[in-house]
Design a protein around this motif. Structure first.
Motif, PDB file in Angstrom:
ATOM      1  N   ALA A 492     -57.041  40.833  50.534  1.00  0.00           N
ATOM      2  CA  ALA A 492     -57.209  39.539  51.208  1.00  0.00           C
ATOM      3  C   ALA A 492     -58.293  39.633  52.272  1.00  0.00           C
ATOM      4  CB  ALA A 492     -55.881  39.098  51.827  1.00  0.00           C
ATOM      5  N   TRP A 493     -58.251  40.705  53.067  1.00  0.00           N
ATOM      6  CA  TRP A 493     -59.292  40.904  54.074  1.00  0.00           C
ATOM      7  C   TRP A 493     -60.657  41.128  53.419  1.00  0.00           C
ATOM      8  CZ3 TRP A 493     -59.986  39.964  59.016  1.00  0.00           C
ATOM      9  CH2 TRP A 493     -58.873  39.782  59.837  1.00  0.00           C
ATOM     10  N   THR A 494     -60.673  41.888  52.320  1.00  0.00           N
ATOM     11  CA  THR A 494     -61.925  42.126  51.598  1.00  0.00           C
ATOM     12  C   THR A 494     -62.508  40.815  51.081  1.00  0.00           C
ATOM     13  OG1 THR A 494     -61.102  44.296  50.906  1.00  0.00           O
ATOM     14  CG2 THR A 494     -62.999  43.417  49.715  1.00  0.00           C
ATOM     15  N   ALA A 495     -61.643  39.990  50.485  1.00  0.00           N
ATOM     16  CA  ALA A 495     -62.093  38.701  49.952  1.00  0.00           C
ATOM     17  C   ALA A 495     -62.652  37.818  51.060  1.00  0.00           C
ATOM     18  CB  ALA A 495     -60.934  38.003  49.253  1.00  0.00           C
ATOM     19  N   TYR A 496     -61.963  37.820  52.216  1.00  0.00           N
ATOM     20  CA  TYR A 496     -62.471  37.027  53.343  1.00  0.00           C
ATOM     21  C   TYR A 496     -63.825  37.545  53.806  1.00  0.00           C
ATOM     22  CZ  TYR A 496     -63.492  35.819  58.113  1.00  0.00           C
ATOM     23  OH  TYR A 496     -64.163  35.430  59.241  1.00  0.00           O
ATOM     24  N   CYS A 497     -63.962  38.854  53.940  1.00  0.00           N
ATOM     25  CA  CYS A 497     -65.231  39.425  54.413  1.00  0.00           C
ATOM     26  C   CYS A 497     -66.386  39.073  53.474  1.00  0.00           C
ATOM     27  CB  CYS A 497     -65.108  40.948  54.553  1.00  0.00           C
ATOM     28  SG  CYS A 497     -64.025  41.455  55.920  1.00  0.00           S
ATOM     29  N   ILE A 498     -66.119  39.110  52.174  1.00  0.00           N
ATOM     30  CA  ILE A 498     -67.154  38.735  51.206  1.00  0.00           C
ATOM     31  C   ILE A 498     -67.498  37.256  51.343  1.00  0.00           C
ATOM     32  CG2 ILE A 498     -67.642  38.449  48.742  1.00  0.00           C
ATOM     33  CD1 ILE A 498     -65.856  40.926  48.257  1.00  0.00           C
ATOM     34  N   ALA A 499     -66.465  36.412  51.363  1.00  0.00           N
ATOM     35  CA  ALA A 499     -66.687  34.960  51.397  1.00  0.00           C
ATOM     36  C   ALA A 499     -67.359  34.502  52.682  1.00  0.00           C
ATOM     37  CB  ALA A 499     -65.354  34.233  51.217  1.00  0.00           C
ATOM     38  N   SER A 500     -67.069  35.174  53.777  1.00  0.00           N
ATOM     39  CA  SER A 500     -67.620  34.749  55.064  1.00  0.00           C
ATOM     40  C   SER A 500     -69.067  35.201  55.265  1.00  0.00           C
ATOM     41  CB  SER A 500     -66.752  35.270  56.213  1.00  0.00           C
ATOM     42  OG  SER A 500     -66.731  36.688  56.219  1.00  0.00           O
ATOM     43  N   GLU A 501     -69.520  36.166  54.469  1.00  0.00           N
ATOM     44  CA  GLU A 501     -70.888  36.668  54.622  1.00  0.00           C
ATOM     45  C   GLU A 501     -71.852  36.129  53.562  1.00  0.00           C
ATOM     46  OE1 GLU A 501     -71.809  38.188  57.233  1.00  0.00           O
ATOM     47  OE2 GLU A 501     -69.781  38.446  58.027  1.00  0.00           O
ATOM     48  N   GLU A 502     -71.321  35.643  52.446  1.00  0.00           N
ATOM     49  CA  GLU A 502     -72.195  35.110  51.399  1.00  0.00           C
ATOM     50  C   GLU A 502     -72.570  33.660  51.698  1.00  0.00           C
ATOM     51  OE1 GLU A 502     -69.937  35.149  47.775  1.00  0.00           O
ATOM     52  OE2 GLU A 502     -68.527  33.644  48.491  1.00  0.00           O
ATOM     53  N   ASP A 503     -73.530  33.144  50.970  1.00  0.00           N
ATOM     54  CA  ASP A 503     -73.829  31.716  51.019  1.00  0.00           C
ATOM     55  C   ASP A 503     -72.699  31.002  50.285  1.00  0.00           C
ATOM     56  OD1 ASP A 503     -74.670  29.110  50.631  1.00  0.00           O
ATOM     57  OD2 ASP A 503     -76.755  29.653  50.207  1.00  0.00           O
ATOM     58  N   PRO A 504     -71.888  30.199  50.966  1.00  0.00           N
ATOM     59  CA  PRO A 504     -70.708  29.618  50.317  1.00  0.00           C
ATOM     60  C   PRO A 504     -71.038  28.714  49.134  1.00  0.00           C
ATOM     61  CG  PRO A 504     -71.080  28.622  52.476  1.00  0.00           C
ATOM     62  CD  PRO A 504     -71.996  29.807  52.384  1.00  0.00           C
ATOM     63  N   MET A 505     -72.244  28.183  49.097  1.00  0.00           N
ATOM     64  CA  MET A 505     -72.619  27.296  48.005  1.00  0.00           C
ATOM     65  C   MET A 505     -73.105  28.060  46.771  1.00  0.00           C
ATOM     66  SD  MET A 505     -71.715  24.708  49.577  1.00  0.00           S
ATOM     67  CE  MET A 505     -72.034  23.556  48.251  1.00  0.00           C
ATOM     68  N   GLU A 506     -73.299  29.372  46.907  1.00  0.00           N
ATOM     69  CA  GLU A 506     -73.833  30.157  45.801  1.00  0.00           C
ATOM     70  C   GLU A 506     -72.754  30.805  44.942  1.00  0.00           C
ATOM     71  OE1 GLU A 506     -76.967  30.601  44.705  1.00  0.00           O
ATOM     72  OE2 GLU A 506     -77.550  29.033  46.114  1.00  0.00           O
ATOM     73  N   ARG A 507     -71.478  30.678  45.334  1.00  0.00           N
ATOM     74  CA  ARG A 507     -70.416  31.289  44.530  1.00  0.00           C
ATOM     75  C   ARG A 507     -70.351  30.619  43.169  1.00  0.00           C
ATOM     76  NH1 ARG A 507     -66.002  34.589  44.622  1.00  0.00           N
ATOM     77  NH2 ARG A 507     -66.707  35.381  46.619  1.00  0.00           N
ATOM     78  N   ARG A 508     -70.374  31.423  42.108  1.00  0.00           N
ATOM     79  CA  ARG A 508     -70.459  30.888  40.753  1.00  0.00           C
ATOM     80  C   ARG A 508     -69.097  30.513  40.170  1.00  0.00           C
ATOM     81  NH1 ARG A 508     -75.259  31.614  38.206  1.00  0.00           N
ATOM     82  NH2 ARG A 508     -74.357  29.990  36.879  1.00  0.00           N
ATOM     83  N   VAL A 509     -68.026  31.101  40.684  1.00  0.00           N
ATOM     84  CA  VAL A 509     -66.691  30.824  40.157  1.00  0.00           C
ATOM     85  C   VAL A 509     -65.892  30.079  41.216  1.00  0.00           C
ATOM     86  CG1 VAL A 509     -64.616  31.804  39.118  1.00  0.00           C
ATOM     87  CG2 VAL A 509     -66.809  32.980  38.853  1.00  0.00           C
ATOM     88  N   ASP A 510     -65.353  28.910  40.863  1.00  0.00           N
ATOM     89  CA  ASP A 510     -64.593  28.153  41.854  1.00  0.00           C
ATOM     90  C   ASP A 510     -63.095  28.398  41.698  1.00  0.00           C
ATOM     91  OD1 ASP A 510     -63.455  26.277  39.939  1.00  0.00           O
ATOM     92  OD2 ASP A 510     -65.412  25.316  39.867  1.00  0.00           O
TER      93      ASP A 510
END
Length: 544
Positions: A492-510
């Protein structure tokens, strides 16, 4: 079907809705007999995936495939029923409320301990209201467990929990010591007072019946009030996951209508992104509208949930025991925290060990049969408390914690509504996977991220658990369940760290796509890996 495809792809039946880069207008005047239709490989792949997913979900595979009746038979073989919640499609807006979702009660399993206890407590209340002349004739009460409840119920304490409910003990308030005493004294006789009649009952009145059969749900049980060989009152129940229960002829209770109705994350996105409604405000106003409770009552309930979770972690960090059952598993939480003082793991190692220790602490409390909170189930009950404790370590304000609980619940609602929370229906991805997804959303919301990051964090955590089987060794919620709670919190912490550092609009899977994928995976998963202890680690590990 269109609604189903919308979850999986971005196609639109109207011109301009397709995703081909070099698309030309589709009206009849723009094409002639010699023109060539443009269709990219990406479009083709998305079309094939959407069609395949729809066929799998609906059981519709073309004219040459099996008829509707045959499809139902195949479904039954897979350990699912046509009415199982993960197979239902359009069910209207989400109507689940917090008190249904965060349920407090004894572990180790929400579906196999808490659910059966709620069922027998409900049955006890029903038969207590029967006419006196009927009760005077009664001679015994019997409970029959079927399917997964029978296959793994011993390890989950299903029999003692069922007996406690029959004796009028409510899950949220039953002392763990009483449940422990039932297990320690299996031959003891107890008095069951029903109006003018006093019956005697023991654990032998909880019968482990057929594990295989054409059951309405994998977790089916029947409760009977008998007068000799005559059945005075009988009701068939289903423990459908997360502590939720239903029964034959069940109809959901009347509730208010949500102020902001939604079934999928894409509908939430419209409110949050397009209409700019704050996430916590939307969830709170929906809760008030559906439940009829005040904001004060809702916040007090969330504070109670938080207190039970923190108390469970703190207690688990202080106890060093061999956990109940044949595995003889030694608890680890205390040692993990104790050894942190002299570790040379560095900051990253210390942080991971601490979060994992929190997960172990509550997971071990659950294994002991002590009071936990479903999040979304008992088997995954160590994840959210571990994340909550780590947020408390950061001195996160109480109001932020409450809002984070709302965000976490919304992810669980979406998974329950569009897939499943039951290990007996979907494997461990439906329990630990959803728990980790909820926890990732909790972190993001508590730390002030926007709704897109909250959704991306939840998606990332759930995606990393797709396909996870539920194969508890010896039927006990210990191996691999406790360690999975620790991993779920870390992920959960790993997922948050990834999501908070990437461009949120660039995630390919919703998030909707991943929830749909979880439902597909659950439907196709072999029943041996759905909380039956008939496959995987449960048969690979030999206990001496």
């Amino acid at each position: 079907m269109e609604r189903l495809i919308e979850v999986i792809s971005n196609f639109d039946k109207n011109c301009g809705g397709c995703s081909s880069i070099d698309c030309t207008p589709c009206d009849s005047g723009s094409q002639n007999a010699g023109s060539r239709f443009r269709f990219t490989r990406r479009d083709f792949g998305k079309t094939v995936f959407a069609a395949s997913a729809t066929a799998i979900l609906t059981g519709c595979t073309g004219s040459s495939g099996p008829k509707r009746g045959a499809a139902s038979a195949d479904t039954a073989k897979a350990g699912l029923t046509p009415d199982a919640q993960l197979l239902k499609q359009s069910k209207g807006p989400i109507m689940t409320v917090l008190e249904e979702f965060y349920k407090m009660g004894p572990g180790p399993s929400s579906s196999h301990t808490m659910g059966p206890m709620r069922i027998t407590y409900d049955f006890y209340q029903r038969i207590s209201k029967l006419p006196s002349d009927q009760l005077k004739r009664s001679t015994a009460v019997k409970v029959h467990l079927y399917g997964s409840l029978s296959a793994t119920g011993k390890g989950h304490g299903t029999d003692r929990a069922s007996l406690a409910g029959l004796l009028g003990k409510a899950p949220a308030t039953c002392p763990p010591q009483f449940l422990d005493s039932l297990a320690a004294n299996p031959d003891q006789t107890y008095k069951l007072i029903l109006g003018p009649t006093t019956l005697t009952t023991t654990l032998k009145d909880i019968i482990f019946d057929a594990t295989k059969g054409d059951f309405h749900h994998p977790n089916t049980m029947t409760c009977k009030l008998l007068a000799g060989d005559e059945t005075l009152y009988e009701l068939e129940y289903y423990s459908v996951g997360g502590g939720f229960i239903e029964w034959k002829g069940y109809k959901p209770p009347d509730k208010g209508q949500p102020k902001y109705p939604y079934q999928h994350a894409k509908e939430l996105k419209k409110y949050l992104i397009d209409d700019k409604i704050p996430f916590a405000k939307l969830l709170l106003e929906n809760e008030i509208a559906i439940s009829g409770k005040s904001e004060k009552q809702i916040m007090e309930f969330l504070d109670q949930v938080s207190e039970v979770m923190i108390r469970g972690v703190d207690t688990g960090l202080k106890i060093d025991t061999i956990l109940p059952g044949p595995i003889k598993l030694h608890s680890k939480a205390l040692d993990m925290m104790k050894n942190l003082k002299d570790t040379n793991k560095g900051d990253a190692g210390k942080a991971l060990t601490k979060i994992a220790a929190y997960g172990f602490a509550m997971g071990e409390e659950n294994a002991r049969g002590h009071i936990i909170v479903t999040a979304p189930t008992a088997g995954s009950a160590g994840i959210l408390p571990a994340v909550l404790k780590s947020l408390r370590d950061l001195n996160t304000p109480s109001q932020k914690i409450r809002e984070a609980f709302l965000a976490a619940a919304s992810i669980g609602y979406l998974c329950k509504h569009n897939a499943t929370l039951s290990g007996a229906e979907g494997g461990c991805q439906a329990e630990v996977g959803v728990g980790s997804s909820m926890a990732a959303a909790m972190i993001a919301q508590a730390l002030g991220e926007g709704p897109k990051v909250v959704a991306n964090a939840a998606e990332s955590a759930l995606e990393s658990h797709l396909g996870m089987t539920c194969d508890p060794v010896a039927g006990y919620v210990q191996v691999p369940c406790i360690e999975r709670c620790a991993f779920g919190a870390v992920k959960a912490w790993t997922a948050y760290c990834i999501a908070s550092e990437e461009d949120p609009m660039e995630r390919r899977v919703d998030l909707d796509t991943t929830i749909a994928a979880m439902a597909l995976t659950a439907k196709e998963m072999n029943s041996k890996y759905k909380e039956t202890s008939e496959g995987g680690l449960a048969v690979s590990l030999v206990l001496c």
